[in-house]
Design a protein around this motif. Structure first.
Motif, PDB file in Angstrom:
ATOM      1  N   ALA A 165       9.310   7.476  -1.426  1.00 48.16           N
ATOM      2  CA  ALA A 165       9.927   6.198  -1.792  1.00 48.16           C
ATOM      3  C   ALA A 165       8.930   5.051  -1.699  1.00 48.16           C
ATOM      4  O   ALA A 165       8.922   4.140  -2.542  1.00 48.16           O
ATOM      5  CB  ALA A 165      11.132   5.932  -0.884  1.00 48.16           C
ATOM      6  N   ALA A 166       8.067   5.078  -0.674  1.00 51.10           N
ATOM      7  CA  ALA A 166       7.065   4.019  -0.513  1.00 51.10           C
ATOM      8  C   ALA A 166       6.060   4.031  -1.662  1.00 51.10           C
ATOM      9  O   ALA A 166       5.648   2.969  -2.161  1.00 51.10           O
ATOM     10  CB  ALA A 166       6.345   4.186   0.826  1.00 51.10           C
ATOM     11  N   LEU A 167       5.660   5.215  -2.113  1.00 50.78           N
ATOM     12  CA  LEU A 167       4.741   5.314  -3.244  1.00 50.78           C
ATOM     13  C   LEU A 167       5.372   4.767  -4.517  1.00 50.78           C
ATOM     14  O   LEU A 167       4.725   4.062  -5.298  1.00 50.78           O
ATOM     15  CB  LEU A 167       4.322   6.777  -3.442  1.00 50.78           C
ATOM     16  N   ILE A 168       6.643   5.074  -4.734  1.00 50.48           N
ATOM     17  CA  ILE A 168       7.327   4.583  -5.928  1.00 50.48           C
ATOM     18  C   ILE A 168       7.456   3.064  -5.889  1.00 50.48           C
ATOM     19  O   ILE A 168       7.248   2.373  -6.897  1.00 50.48           O
ATOM     20  CB  ILE A 168       8.711   5.251  -6.058  1.00 50.48           C
ATOM     21  N   VAL A 169       7.794   2.507  -4.728  1.00 55.11           N
ATOM     22  CA  VAL A 169       7.882   1.049  -4.586  1.00 55.11           C
ATOM     23  C   VAL A 169       6.546   0.403  -4.940  1.00 55.11           C
ATOM     24  O   VAL A 169       6.491  -0.612  -5.661  1.00 55.11           O
ATOM     25  CB  VAL A 169       8.303   0.671  -3.152  1.00 55.11           C
ATOM     26  N   THR A 170       5.462   0.984  -4.443  1.00 59.17           N
ATOM     27  CA  THR A 170       4.137   0.424  -4.714  1.00 59.17           C
ATOM     28  C   THR A 170       3.801   0.459  -6.197  1.00 59.17           C
ATOM     29  O   THR A 170       3.295  -0.529  -6.773  1.00 59.17           O
ATOM     30  CB  THR A 170       3.066   1.202  -3.928  1.00 59.17           C
ATOM     31  N   VAL A 171       4.094   1.569  -6.839  1.00 61.18           N
ATOM     32  CA  VAL A 171       3.742   1.750  -8.247  1.00 61.18           C
ATOM     33  C   VAL A 171       4.544   0.799  -9.134  1.00 61.18           C
ATOM     34  O   VAL A 171       3.992   0.096  -9.990  1.00 61.18           O
ATOM     35  CB  VAL A 171       3.956   3.210  -8.670  1.00 61.18           C
ATOM     36  N   VAL A 172       5.846   0.771  -8.950  1.00 62.37           N
ATOM     37  CA  VAL A 172       6.684  -0.034  -9.843  1.00 62.37           C
ATOM     38  C   VAL A 172       6.499  -1.531  -9.577  1.00 62.37           C
ATOM     39  O   VAL A 172       6.647  -2.363 -10.490  1.00 62.37           O
ATOM     40  CB  VAL A 172       8.175   0.365  -9.715  1.00 62.37           C
ATOM     41  N   PHE A 173       6.169  -1.903  -8.335  1.00 61.02           N
ATOM     42  CA  PHE A 173       5.896  -3.315  -8.057  1.00 61.02           C
ATOM     43  C   PHE A 173       4.618  -3.757  -8.767  1.00 61.02           C
ATOM     44  O   PHE A 173       4.546  -4.854  -9.337  1.00 61.02           O
ATOM     45  CB  PHE A 173       5.770  -3.540  -6.550  1.00 61.02           C
ATOM     46  N   ALA A 174       3.604  -2.901  -8.740  1.00 59.14           N
ATOM     47  CA  ALA A 174       2.367  -3.214  -9.452  1.00 59.14           C
ATOM     48  C   ALA A 174       2.597  -3.267 -10.957  1.00 59.14           C
ATOM     49  O   ALA A 174       2.014  -4.106 -11.665  1.00 59.14           O
ATOM     50  CB  ALA A 174       1.299  -2.183  -9.112  1.00 59.14           C
ATOM     51  N   ALA A 175       3.453  -2.396 -11.465  1.00 62.59           N
ATOM     52  CA  ALA A 175       3.745  -2.386 -12.899  1.00 62.59           C
ATOM     53  C   ALA A 175       4.481  -3.653 -13.332  1.00 62.59           C
ATOM     54  O   ALA A 175       4.329  -4.118 -14.460  1.00 62.59           O
ATOM     55  CB  ALA A 175       4.581  -1.160 -13.250  1.00 62.59           C
ATOM     56  N   ALA A 176       5.296  -4.218 -12.445  1.00 58.25           N
ATOM     57  CA  ALA A 176       6.015  -5.444 -12.782  1.00 58.25           C
ATOM     58  C   ALA A 176       5.071  -6.633 -12.899  1.00 58.25           C
ATOM     59  O   ALA A 176       5.324  -7.574 -13.669  1.00 58.25           O
ATOM     60  CB  ALA A 176       7.074  -5.731 -11.719  1.00 58.25           C
ATOM     61  N   ILE A 177       3.978  -6.617 -12.135  1.00 52.63           N
ATOM     62  CA  ILE A 177       3.025  -7.722 -12.168  1.00 52.63           C
ATOM     63  C   ILE A 177       2.080  -7.595 -13.365  1.00 52.63           C
ATOM     64  O   ILE A 177       1.804  -8.578 -14.066  1.00 52.63           O
ATOM     65  CB  ILE A 177       2.215  -7.763 -10.854  1.00 52.63           C
ATOM     66  N   THR A 178       1.578  -6.382 -13.611  1.00 50.18           N
ATOM     67  CA  THR A 178       0.680  -6.136 -14.748  1.00 50.18           C
ATOM     68  C   THR A 178       1.470  -5.472 -15.867  1.00 50.18           C
ATOM     69  O   THR A 178       1.481  -4.249 -15.990  1.00 50.18           O
ATOM     70  CB  THR A 178      -0.485  -5.239 -14.310  1.00 50.18           C
ATOM     71  N   VAL A 179       2.170  -6.258 -16.656  1.00 48.35           N
ATOM     72  CA  VAL A 179       3.037  -5.743 -17.710  1.00 48.35           C
ATOM     73  C   VAL A 179       2.194  -5.097 -18.801  1.00 48.35           C
ATOM     74  O   VAL A 179       1.028  -5.471 -19.003  1.00 48.35           O
ATOM     75  CB  VAL A 179       3.915  -6.874 -18.306  1.00 48.35           C
ATOM     76  N   PRO A 180       2.733  -4.141 -19.542  1.00 44.96           N
ATOM     77  CA  PRO A 180       1.964  -3.479 -20.607  1.00 44.96           C
ATOM     78  C   PRO A 180       1.592  -4.459 -21.722  1.00 44.96           C
ATOM     79  O   PRO A 180       2.413  -5.265 -22.164  1.00 44.96           O
ATOM     80  CB  PRO A 180       2.937  -2.399 -21.116  1.00 44.96           C
ATOM     81  N   GLY A 181       0.334  -4.381 -22.147  1.00 47.23           N
ATOM     82  CA  GLY A 181      -0.150  -5.247 -23.215  1.00 47.23           C
ATOM     83  C   GLY A 181      -0.687  -6.574 -22.744  1.00 47.23           C
ATOM     84  O   GLY A 181      -1.348  -7.296 -23.508  1.00 47.23           O
ATOM     85  N   GLY A 182      -0.378  -6.938 -21.481  1.00 47.99           N
ATOM     86  CA  GLY A 182      -0.859  -8.208 -20.946  1.00 47.99           C
ATOM     87  C   GLY A 182      -0.014  -9.387 -21.388  1.00 47.99           C
ATOM     88  O   GLY A 182       1.018  -9.239 -22.065  1.00 47.99           O
TER      89      GLY A 182
END
Length: 278
Positions: free
Chosen positions: A124-141
């Motif tokens: 769960a901690a790994l998933i939180v880290t990944v999806v939080f980072a994905a929310a900040i760096t959105v695809p395409g910029g």
């Protein structure tokens, strides 16, 4: 030993015989209050540890402890309140006998529950880290003019945003639930409903977070590499099903067992029990 059929049925965890006796009013008029030669009541027999072959019908020490508590609680319901704290010849109440007999099983259940929660906490901690980072760096910029995401007008980006947020919320919930399991006091009563309920919620939200994470990842790959290419979307979606399928095959049976043993009909359903002639 002056033991009656109800004593023997409870001691051997024979739920069919127990349900049959409980469905016969003429037997229930006097059997629950009867005592053996050592002054053990019906509840004392429910407090004893089940035979090994009956205990192994349920996998996992925590579920075995829950089943033992279910037996104790259902026998407690058919015992008059004035007999609940009666002592046997060894000067022990049923609760004292239960604690002594199930001490090792309780410790094994605590270890099993903590090991399971600890493993799921890492995921769960790994998933939180990944999806939080994905929310900040959105695809395409982001656009240099207004700072908005470049793909904000695409449907796939909306799917990414919703699924990524859902994955973050469900994985965070799962993480908090598993942490509450690790910090629980682990009393005997907790194995009946509290701990299994938390484990059910934790596993279910973890399962949802994995699904939403895969959806968000698939939408990102489609936006960046496969726009207007249906073949890319199909391939990515097919591979995204692998972790979801793996979780279903490996962990979903445990979730089903937890739900069935905690909220199912149980082993003491007395509907349709035949009545003995009298």
């Amino acid at each position: 030993m002056k033991q009656n059929i109800l004593h023997v049925a409870i001691m051997n965890r024979s739920e069919n015989v127990f349900n049959l006796v409980c469905g016969t009013s003429v037997l229930m008029a006097y059997l629950p209050d009867h005592r053996d030669k050592y002054n053990n009541s019906t509840l004392h027999f429910a407090a004893k540890l089940a035979p090994l072959h009956k205990l192994n019908l349920v996998s996992g020490a925590a579920l075995q402890m829950q089943r033992e508590l279910q037996w104790f609680k259902v026998v407690e319901k058919i015992t008059q309140s004035k007999y609940l704290s009666n002592r046997n010849r060894d000067d022990k109440t049923p609760s004292m006998v239960f604690m002594e007999e199930h001490k090792e099983l309780k410790e094994a259940g605590e270890k099993w529950m903590k090991d399971t929660a600890n493993s799921c906490t890492i995921a769960a901690a790994l998933i939180v880290t990944v999806v939080f980072a994905a929310a900040i760096t959105v695809p395409g910029g982001n656009s240099g003019e207004n700072g908005l995401p470049i793909f904000s007008n695409h449907n796939a980006f909306t799917i990414f945003a919703i699924s990524n947020a859902a994955s973050l919320f469900t994985s965070a919930t799962s993480l908090l639930v598993f942490l509450s399991i690790l910090t629980s006091r682990y009393a005997e009563e907790d194995f009946l409903y509290a701990l299994p309920k938390r484990l059910i919620i934790g596993l279910f939200t973890l399962f949802l977070s994995i699904i939403f994470m895969m959806i968000a990842f698939s939408a990102t790959v489609y936006l960046v590499f496969g726009h207007n290419r249906r073949g890319v979307l199909i391939i990515v979606a097919a591979f995204a099903c692998l972790p979801v399928t793996s979780f279903v095959l490996l962990q979903f049976p445990l979730l089903v067992d937890l739900v069935s043993s905690t909220y199912g009909r149980g082993i003491f359903d007395q509907r349709g029990i035949p009545q003995l002639p009298y």
